[in-house]
Design an enzyme around this catalytic site. Structure first.
Site, PDB file in Angstrom:
ATOM      1  N   GLY A  67       0.835  -1.224   0.000  1.00  0.00           N
ATOM      2  CA  GLY A  67       0.000   0.000   0.000  1.00  0.00           C
ATOM      3  C   GLY A  67       0.855   1.253   0.000  1.00  0.00           C
ATOM      4  O   GLY A  67       0.479   2.291   0.558  1.00  0.00           O
TER       5      GLY A  67
ATOM      6  N   GLY B 197      -0.066   5.111  -0.916  1.00  0.00           N
ATOM      7  CA  GLY B 197      -1.088   5.802  -0.140  1.00  0.00           C
ATOM      8  C   GLY B 197      -0.531   6.938   0.702  1.00  0.00           C
ATOM      9  O   GLY B 197       0.646   7.315   0.587  1.00  0.00           O
ATOM     10  N   GLN B 198      -1.396   7.471   1.570  1.00  0.00           N
ATOM     11  CA  GLN B 198      -1.037   8.656   2.354  1.00  0.00           C
ATOM     12  C   GLN B 198       0.164   8.379   3.261  1.00  0.00           C
ATOM     13  O   GLN B 198       1.100   9.172   3.319  1.00  0.00           O
ATOM     14  CB  GLN B 198      -2.252   9.095   3.200  1.00  0.00           C
ATOM     15  CG  GLN B 198      -2.118  10.511   3.728  1.00  0.00           C
ATOM     16  CD  GLN B 198      -3.089  10.824   4.864  1.00  0.00           C
ATOM     17  OE1 GLN B 198      -3.697   9.936   5.456  1.00  0.00           O
ATOM     18  NE2 GLN B 198      -3.230  12.086   5.168  1.00  0.00           N
TER      19      GLN B 198
ATOM     20  N   ASP C 215       2.278  -1.708  -4.439  1.00  0.00           N
ATOM     21  CA  ASP C 215       0.866  -1.301  -4.330  1.00  0.00           C
ATOM     22  C   ASP C 215       0.118  -2.000  -5.455  1.00  0.00           C
ATOM     23  O   ASP C 215       0.727  -2.495  -6.406  1.00  0.00           O
ATOM     24  CB  ASP C 215       0.726   0.235  -4.442  1.00  0.00           C
ATOM     25  CG  ASP C 215      -0.562   0.752  -3.784  1.00  0.00           C
ATOM     26  OD1 ASP C 215      -1.665   0.433  -4.274  1.00  0.00           O
ATOM     27  OD2 ASP C 215      -0.459   1.477  -2.773  1.00  0.00           O
TER      28      ASP C 215
ATOM     29  N   ARG D 240      -1.871  -0.289  -7.312  1.00  0.00           N
ATOM     30  CA  ARG D 240      -1.954   0.737  -8.364  1.00  0.00           C
ATOM     31  C   ARG D 240      -0.544   1.279  -8.622  1.00  0.00           C
ATOM     32  O   ARG D 240       0.315   1.258  -7.721  1.00  0.00           O
ATOM     33  CB  ARG D 240      -2.903   1.866  -7.966  1.00  0.00           C
ATOM     34  CG  ARG D 240      -2.452   2.621  -6.732  1.00  0.00           C
ATOM     35  CD  ARG D 240      -3.440   3.705  -6.315  1.00  0.00           C
ATOM     36  NE  ARG D 240      -2.949   4.367  -5.109  1.00  0.00           N
ATOM     37  CZ  ARG D 240      -3.596   5.278  -4.406  1.00  0.00           C
ATOM     38  NH1 ARG D 240      -4.789   5.656  -4.772  1.00  0.00           N
ATOM     39  NH2 ARG D 240      -3.070   5.820  -3.338  1.00  0.00           N
TER      40      ARG D 240
ATOM     41  N   ASP E   7      -0.838  -7.047  -5.360  1.00  0.00           N
ATOM     42  CA  ASP E   7      -2.152  -7.063  -4.715  1.00  0.00           C
ATOM     43  C   ASP E   7      -2.027  -7.970  -3.491  1.00  0.00           C
ATOM     44  O   ASP E   7      -1.711  -9.159  -3.638  1.00  0.00           O
ATOM     45  CB  ASP E   7      -3.211  -7.596  -5.701  1.00  0.00           C
ATOM     46  CG  ASP E   7      -4.629  -7.449  -5.137  1.00  0.00           C
ATOM     47  OD1 ASP E   7      -4.818  -7.640  -3.911  1.00  0.00           O
ATOM     48  OD2 ASP E   7      -5.543  -7.148  -5.920  1.00  0.00           O
TER      49      ASP E   7
ATOM     50  N   TYR F  65     -14.767  -1.113   8.807  1.00  0.00           N
ATOM     51  CA  TYR F  65     -13.348  -0.745   8.932  1.00  0.00           C
ATOM     52  C   TYR F  65     -12.853  -1.048  10.351  1.00  0.00           C
ATOM     53  O   TYR F  65     -11.811  -1.681  10.548  1.00  0.00           O
ATOM     54  CB  TYR F  65     -13.198   0.742   8.604  1.00  0.00           C
ATOM     55  CG  TYR F  65     -11.804   1.303   8.741  1.00  0.00           C
ATOM     56  CD1 TYR F  65     -10.771   0.902   7.893  1.00  0.00           C
ATOM     57  CD2 TYR F  65     -11.519   2.261   9.703  1.00  0.00           C
ATOM     58  CE1 TYR F  65      -9.497   1.447   8.012  1.00  0.00           C
ATOM     59  CE2 TYR F  65     -10.260   2.817   9.828  1.00  0.00           C
ATOM     60  CZ  TYR F  65      -9.244   2.399   8.978  1.00  0.00           C
ATOM     61  OH  TYR F  65      -7.995   2.943   9.092  1.00  0.00           O
TER      62      TYR F  65
HETATM   63  P1  NAD Z   1      -4.501   5.107   1.742  1.00  0.00           P
HETATM   64  O1  NAD Z   1      -5.899   4.805   1.374  1.00  0.00           O
HETATM   65  O2  NAD Z   1      -3.950   6.439   1.442  1.00  0.00           O
HETATM   66  O3  NAD Z   1      -3.524   4.017   1.119  1.00  0.00           O
HETATM   67  C1  NAD Z   1      -3.844   2.637   1.107  1.00  0.00           C
HETATM   68  C2  NAD Z   1      -3.146   2.031  -0.085  1.00  0.00           C
HETATM   69  O4  NAD Z   1      -3.503   0.638  -0.128  1.00  0.00           O
HETATM   70  C3  NAD Z   1      -3.528   2.670  -1.414  1.00  0.00           C
HETATM   71  O5  NAD Z   1      -2.385   3.126  -2.071  1.00  0.00           O
HETATM   72  C4  NAD Z   1      -4.207   1.542  -2.165  1.00  0.00           C
HETATM   73  O6  NAD Z   1      -3.945   1.557  -3.561  1.00  0.00           O
HETATM   74  C5  NAD Z   1      -3.588   0.314  -1.506  1.00  0.00           C
HETATM   75  N1  NAD Z   1      -4.392  -0.882  -1.668  1.00  0.00           N
HETATM   76  C6  NAD Z   1      -5.726  -1.009  -1.564  1.00  0.00           C
HETATM   77  N2  NAD Z   1      -6.084  -2.274  -1.847  1.00  0.00           N
HETATM   78  C7  NAD Z   1      -4.952  -2.958  -2.091  1.00  0.00           C
HETATM   79  C8  NAD Z   1      -4.663  -4.307  -2.423  1.00  0.00           C
HETATM   80  N3  NAD Z   1      -5.639  -5.210  -2.583  1.00  0.00           N
HETATM   81  N4  NAD Z   1      -3.365  -4.666  -2.601  1.00  0.00           N
HETATM   82  C9  NAD Z   1      -2.369  -3.750  -2.468  1.00  0.00           C
HETATM   83  N5  NAD Z   1      -2.588  -2.453  -2.187  1.00  0.00           N
HETATM   84  C10 NAD Z   1      -3.869  -2.071  -1.983  1.00  0.00           C
HETATM   85  O7  NAD Z   1      -4.359   4.770   3.303  1.00  0.00           O
HETATM   86  P2  NAD Z   1      -3.274   5.295   4.343  1.00  0.00           P
HETATM   87  O8  NAD Z   1      -3.843   6.481   4.987  1.00  0.00           O
HETATM   88  O9  NAD Z   1      -1.932   5.351   3.729  1.00  0.00           O
HETATM   89  O10 NAD Z   1      -3.367   4.109   5.392  1.00  0.00           O
HETATM   90  C11 NAD Z   1      -2.436   3.046   5.433  1.00  0.00           C
HETATM   91  C12 NAD Z   1      -2.789   2.173   6.617  1.00  0.00           C
HETATM   92  O11 NAD Z   1      -2.816   2.948   7.822  1.00  0.00           O
HETATM   93  C13 NAD Z   1      -4.172   1.514   6.516  1.00  0.00           C
HETATM   94  O12 NAD Z   1      -4.111   0.237   7.096  1.00  0.00           O
HETATM   95  C14 NAD Z   1      -5.034   2.409   7.369  1.00  0.00           C
HETATM   96  O13 NAD Z   1      -6.137   1.733   7.887  1.00  0.00           O
HETATM   97  C15 NAD Z   1      -4.076   2.797   8.459  1.00  0.00           C
HETATM   98  N6  NAD Z   1      -4.459   4.041   9.127  1.00  0.00           N
HETATM   99  C16 NAD Z   1      -4.474   5.220   8.457  1.00  0.00           C
HETATM  100  C17 NAD Z   1      -4.884   6.364   9.111  1.00  0.00           C
HETATM  101  C18 NAD Z   1      -4.941   7.696   8.416  1.00  0.00           C
HETATM  102  O14 NAD Z   1      -5.473   8.680   8.981  1.00  0.00           O
HETATM  103  N7  NAD Z   1      -4.377   7.829   7.206  1.00  0.00           N
HETATM  104  C19 NAD Z   1      -5.259   6.312  10.463  1.00  0.00           C
HETATM  105  C20 NAD Z   1      -5.253   5.074  11.107  1.00  0.00           C
HETATM  106  C21 NAD Z   1      -4.829   3.947  10.438  1.00  0.00           C
HETATM  107  N1  SER Z   2      -8.111   8.363   9.332  1.00  0.00           N
HETATM  108  C1  SER Z   2      -8.698   7.073   9.243  1.00  0.00           C
HETATM  109  C2  SER Z   2     -10.052   7.145   8.666  1.00  0.00           C
HETATM  110  O1  SER Z   2     -10.663   8.186   8.793  1.00  0.00           O
HETATM  111  C3  SER Z   2      -8.748   6.466  10.635  1.00  0.00           C
HETATM  112  O2  SER Z   2      -8.267   5.206  10.583  1.00  0.00           O
HETATM  113  O3  SER Z   2     -10.498   6.188   8.114  1.00  0.00           O
END
Ligand code: NAD
Ligand code: SER
Length: 313
Positions: free
Chosen positions: A8, A11-12, A34, A36, A52, A141
């Site tokens: 992943g 992502g962010q 990732d 994508r 994936d 979630y």
């Molecule tokens: P994001 O949505 O920005 O990135 C997630 C990435 O996962 C994306 O790039 C997407 O393309 C990829 N993805 C989705 N399905 C996939 C698959 N089948 N195979 C491979 N890649 C796949 O999310 P993020 O904010 O970077 O979060 C990353 C992790 O941190 C997640 O587990 C999320 O739950 C956790 N998290 C994030 C936050 C937040 O505020 N950003 C807070 C708490 C927990």
């Molecule tokens: N920032 C995340 C969300 O809003 C929390 O895991 O989904």
């Protein structure tokens, strides 16, 4: 950590964590993946391949071919997107994690799993939320997050997999846009403030949630994964927070820099219901005591840095 796999990674969190890991452990030692394709910075600074996480043989192959010893497993669907596609969210969030844990078991990797404030629920104490408390989330979630926490503990106790993790609050980043969560307003607001001096918020003015600036989130992940094993009593699912605020308080802080900025509210019932089921402010003393967690950015410092960075874009 010598050879690291990030799932992943576009992502962010992944887009910044990958760069931070590369600068610390060497560009050639951090493989970004990732489902994508990646944009420039990730592919220019090191290797990237499509992966994936639902494909267990593909994960095993990538881990084996690259002698991976640590997996930062970030691939997931976030809260708002997951609620629109619950079956797919279960598939990606649970089967993806199971596959990453299985690859870790077979190839003796350590694994990082980011849980969330979403792992709690309406029955959890919302203020000073304890590390160990009732967890009955009502979103798909949140259900995948609490199940993921339990699965990571199970793989540690049953198979000795060094699985560690954090319960992140909402994360705020100047570099990559969020991927469809409930806390996304706290990033969107900065782009709107700079572009049009106005933001229409999808959460109520008084919705208080824990938040963290991305540099602290990245530090927390690396700090936890490099902590001595004996120090850790919990190991997995540590509460971590840096600040806790409402949209109204965030807007007031932005107004100190952009006095003409205004905020109005047009509530999205889905995301408001999700936010209302989450805690307001977590107690993160276990992380502080066990591995020395300490955030660097509070609300004023984060707002100043976000406005400076986004203005320069
Ligand atoms: P994001 O949505 O920005 O990135 C997630 C990435 O996962 C994306 O790039 C997407 O393309 C990829 N993805 C989705 N399905 C996939 C698959 N089948 N195979 C491979 N890649 C796949 O999310 P993020 O904010 O970077 O979060 C990353 C992790 O941190 C997640 O587990 C999320 O739950 C956790 N998290 C994030 C936050 C937040 O505020 N950003 C807070 C708490 C927990
Ligand atoms: N920032 C995340 C969300 O809003 C929390 O895991 O989904």
């Amino acid at each position: 950590m010598k050879k690291i796999l990030v799932t992943g990674a576009t992502g962010q969190i992944g887009s910044e964590l990958t760069i931070a890991l590369r600068s610390r452990y060497g560009d050639e030692n951090v493989l970004a993946t990732d489902k994508r394709p990646a944009l420039n910075e990730l592919t220019q600074s090191g290797s990237f391949c499509l992966l994936d996480v639902r494909d267990v043989s593909a994960i095993n192959q990538v881990v084996e071919d690259n002698n991976i010893d640590t997996i930062f497993h970030l691939a997931a669907l976030l809260s708002a997107v997951a609620e629109q596609k619950p079956q797919q969210a279960w598939d990606v969030n649970m089967n993806g994690l199971l596959n990453a844990l299985e690859a870790s078991r077979k190839h003796r990797c350590a694994l990082f799993f980011p849980s969330s404030i979403a792992a709690f629920g309406t029955e959890t104490p919302p203020m000073d939320t304890p590390q160990d408390t009732i967890q009955r989330p009502t979103t798909i979630y949140g259900i995948t997050k609490v199940s993921g926490e339990l699965l990571c503990d199970y793989y540690y106790h049953r198979f000795g997999v060094d699985a560690r993790g954090l319960r992140y609050p909402g994360l705020i980043s100047s570099s990559t846009l969020p991927g469809g969560g409930t806390t996304d307003y706290a990033v969107d607001i900065f782009y709107a403030a700079i572009k049009s001096q106005h933001y229409e918020c999808f959460l109520r003015a008084d919705t208080q949630l824990d938040m963290m600036y991305m540099p602290d989130a990245i530090d927390a992940a690396i700090h936890l994964m490099t902590a001595g094993s004996q120090q850790l009593k919990h190991r997995n699912a540590f509460n971590v927070t840096a600040m806790s605020f409402t949209p109204q308080q965030l807007a007031a802080e932005i107004q100190k820099h952009i006095p003409e900025f205004t905020i109005t509210y047009s509530i999205d019932p889905l995301r408001q219901a999700i936010a209302d089921s989450w805690p307001r402010h977590m107690n993160d003393s276990a992380a502080r005591t066990e591995w020395g967690w300490q955030a660097q950015f509070d609300l004023p410092a984060m707002v100043k840095d976000m406005l400076e960075k986004i203005t320069l874009k």
